[in-house]
Design an enzyme around this catalytic site. Structure first.
Site, PDB file in Angstrom:
ATOM      1  N   GLY A   1     -37.455 -35.545  33.692  1.00 34.38           N
ATOM      2  CA  GLY A   1     -37.159 -35.605  35.078  1.00 34.38           C
ATOM      3  C   GLY A   1     -35.977 -34.791  35.273  1.00 34.38           C
ATOM      4  CB  VAL A  14     -26.954 -22.271  28.411  1.00 31.45           C
ATOM      5  CG1 VAL A  14     -27.637 -21.449  27.097  1.00 31.45           C
ATOM      6  CG2 VAL A  14     -26.846 -23.644  28.019  1.00 31.45           C
ATOM      7  NE  ARG A  31     -41.005 -37.557  32.181  1.00 37.32           N
ATOM      8  CZ  ARG A  31     -40.502 -37.688  33.442  1.00 37.32           C
ATOM      9  NH1 ARG A  31     -41.140 -37.206  34.418  1.00 37.32           N
ATOM     10  NH2 ARG A  31     -39.402 -38.220  33.618  1.00 37.32           N
ATOM     11  CG  ASP A  66     -35.333 -41.348  26.345  1.00 35.12           C
ATOM     12  OD1 ASP A  66     -35.687 -40.589  27.317  1.00 35.12           O
ATOM     13  OD2 ASP A  66     -35.418 -42.485  26.414  1.00 35.12           O
ATOM     14  CB  SER A  77     -36.150 -33.783  26.935  1.00 33.37           C
ATOM     15  OG  SER A  77     -37.034 -33.797  28.089  1.00 33.37           O
ATOM     16  CB  THR A  81     -31.504 -38.298  32.043  1.00 32.11           C
ATOM     17  OG1 THR A  81     -31.880 -39.405  32.451  1.00 32.11           O
ATOM     18  CG2 THR A  81     -30.384 -38.688  31.054  1.00 32.11           C
ATOM     19  CB  ILE A  82     -30.221 -39.820  37.448  1.00 32.38           C
ATOM     20  CG1 ILE A  82     -31.459 -40.588  37.351  1.00 32.38           C
ATOM     21  CG2 ILE A  82     -30.452 -38.252  38.146  1.00 32.38           C
ATOM     22  CD1 ILE A  82     -32.109 -40.769  38.868  1.00 32.38           C
ATOM     23  CG  ASP A  83     -32.649 -42.768  33.864  1.00 31.77           C
ATOM     24  OD1 ASP A  83     -32.616 -42.826  35.210  1.00 31.77           O
ATOM     25  OD2 ASP A  83     -33.778 -42.518  33.368  1.00 31.77           O
ATOM     26  CG  ASP A 122     -31.505 -43.560  29.547  1.00 33.45           C
ATOM     27  OD1 ASP A 122     -31.099 -42.434  29.389  1.00 33.45           O
ATOM     28  OD2 ASP A 122     -32.629 -43.551  29.210  1.00 33.45           O
ATOM     29  NE  ARG A 127     -21.685 -53.231  52.275  1.00 36.52           N
ATOM     30  CZ  ARG A 127     -21.819 -54.481  51.940  1.00 36.52           C
ATOM     31  NH1 ARG A 127     -21.884 -55.378  52.687  1.00 36.52           N
ATOM     32  NH2 ARG A 127     -22.205 -54.334  50.549  1.00 36.52           N
ATOM     33  N   GLY A 161     -33.424 -45.823  37.449  1.00 36.49           N
ATOM     34  CA  GLY A 161     -32.412 -46.035  36.052  1.00 36.49           C
ATOM     35  C   GLY A 161     -33.539 -46.375  35.032  1.00 36.49           C
ATOM     36  NE  ARG A 162     -36.332 -44.380  30.984  1.00 37.49           N
ATOM     37  CZ  ARG A 162     -36.283 -43.478  29.948  1.00 37.49           C
ATOM     38  NH1 ARG A 162     -37.489 -42.649  29.842  1.00 37.49           N
ATOM     39  NH2 ARG A 162     -35.259 -43.347  29.193  1.00 37.49           N
ATOM     40  CE  LYS A 197     -20.208 -62.027  50.088  1.00 38.71           C
ATOM     41  NZ  LYS A 197     -19.646 -60.620  50.404  1.00 38.71           N
ATOM     42  CB  ALA A 198     -21.229 -60.331  58.760  1.00 36.32           C
ATOM     43  NE  ARG A 217     -35.894 -38.434  38.285  1.00 37.09           N
ATOM     44  CZ  ARG A 217     -37.265 -38.442  37.688  1.00 37.09           C
ATOM     45  NH1 ARG A 217     -37.901 -37.676  38.053  1.00 37.09           N
ATOM     46  NH2 ARG A 217     -37.273 -39.304  37.011  1.00 37.09           N
TER      47      ARG A 217
END
Length: 327
Positions: free
Chosen positions: A15, A27, A76, A107, A109, A130-132, A134, A159, A175-176, A218-219, A260
């Site tokens: 991803g 790099v 992938r 993970d 990859s 990775t945005i996760d 993790d 909101r 976030g898987r 709370k509104a 993403r």
């Protein structure tokens, strides 16, 4: 003792994440700074299998620092999961005279990179993109901060309409199987609650929290749902809540892949740049089968196997803070 590296291949896999371009740029420029040729491999491991690569120069990576996604493209690769596919990739690796490989991804990859390195004794270093967030071995992964900011901006806008109509919104974030985006966007977005895979929150507990909020006048209410939570999707949870509190005007918003995209934040650009330089310097120092990370603002190298197998825990103190602030 430093290993002589004359030619490096770099690819992005899995991803996409904001900041991948910044990592590739780092790099490339670090390699050239140290007198190393660098080849960009297109479409991840498929590009390595098919020999889809070209040499990159300083100007090849101009004006990509602010761009989301990855100009090397990503995929992938099913073929790379086979021994035959990896053998073909190694043939192209050697045919192009490459000495080492930098893999930017998550993970999945890194699992491929670890196996490839072990099978053919290829020096490999991973950069966590990775945005996760993790992967253990680093406080933050590339793309995570941008994804949190994107989610928080969406929550702020939701909101506005929630307050105007006194509605309850369930906002599903990515976030898987990890709740990092959910937890941090919940705190940053002032959510009344968040439901994440790591905590077994019940519908009854959620109902209790919502009723407490109603008693405090709370509104509007916003609940953040991580996509991999045990209670199901945000639509499933909304239906269950509606059964218990039928008078609530409930809406669901799934943020999806917009998390993403977008220009990476300053934090992600700097993080990616630091990691890209560290990957090249690590290879020159003889590092291999490791992932570059930043822990307590210091560069670190963690064995790839450890980075993908060790479960990264959410910060319990942030849960405590979120609960305090949700009243």
């Amino acid at each position: 003792m430093a290993t002589e590296i004359k030619k490096i291949g770099v690819l992005t896999s899995g991803g996409d994440a904001p900041g991948m371009n910044a990592a590739v740029r780092a790099v490339v420029r670090a390699s050239i700074y140290y007198g190393i040729d660098v080849f960009g491999i297109y479409k991840g491991y498929d590009g390595l299998i098919n020999g889809n690569m070209e040499q990159l120069y300083v100007r090849s990576v101009s004006n990509i620092l602010s761009r989301g996604g990855t100009f090397l493209l990503s995929a992938r690769s099913k073929e790379f999961r086979t021994k035959e596919g990896r053998a073909k990739a190694y043939e192209n690796f050697k045919a192009n005279g490459l000495d080492a490989l930098v893999v930017i991804g998550g993970d999945g990859s890194f699992t491929g990179a670890d196996i490839f390195s072990q099978e053919f004794d290829v020096p490999v270093i991973g950069i966590p993109g990775t945005i996760d967030n993790d992967l253990s071995g680093t406080d933050f992964t590339i793309g995570y901060d941008t994804a949190c900011n994107t989610a928080r901006e969406a929550i702020d806008k939701i909101r506005d309409t929630a307050s105007s109509h006194e509605r309850l919104f369930f906002v599903e974030v990515m976030g898987r199987d990890a709740g990092f985006i959910a937890l941090n966007s919940a705190i940053g977005g002032g959510a009344v609650a968040m439901i994440v895979p790591e905590h077994n929150w019940s519908i009854d507990a959620l109902i209790s929290r919502l009723k407490k909020g109603a008693a405090n006048q709370k509104a509007s209410n916003v609940v953040i749902v991580a996509e991999g939570c045990h209670l199901g999707s945000s639509y499933d949870i909304a239906e269950k809540v509606k059964e218990h509190i039928p008078h609530y005007d409930i809406r669901v918003s799934v943020l999806g892949h917009l998390q993403r995209g977008g220009s990476p934040t300053t934090l992600d650009r700097v993080l990616a740049s630091r990691m890209g330089v560290a990957a090249v310097e690590g290879l020159r120092e003889g590092q291999s089968k490791v992932m570059v990370g930043v822990i307590n603002n210091k560069i670190s190298y963690t064995p790839i196997g450890e980075a993908i197998k060790t479960i990264k825990r959410l910060d319990d103190d942030e849960f405590r803070i979120a609960k305090i602030l949700s009243i």
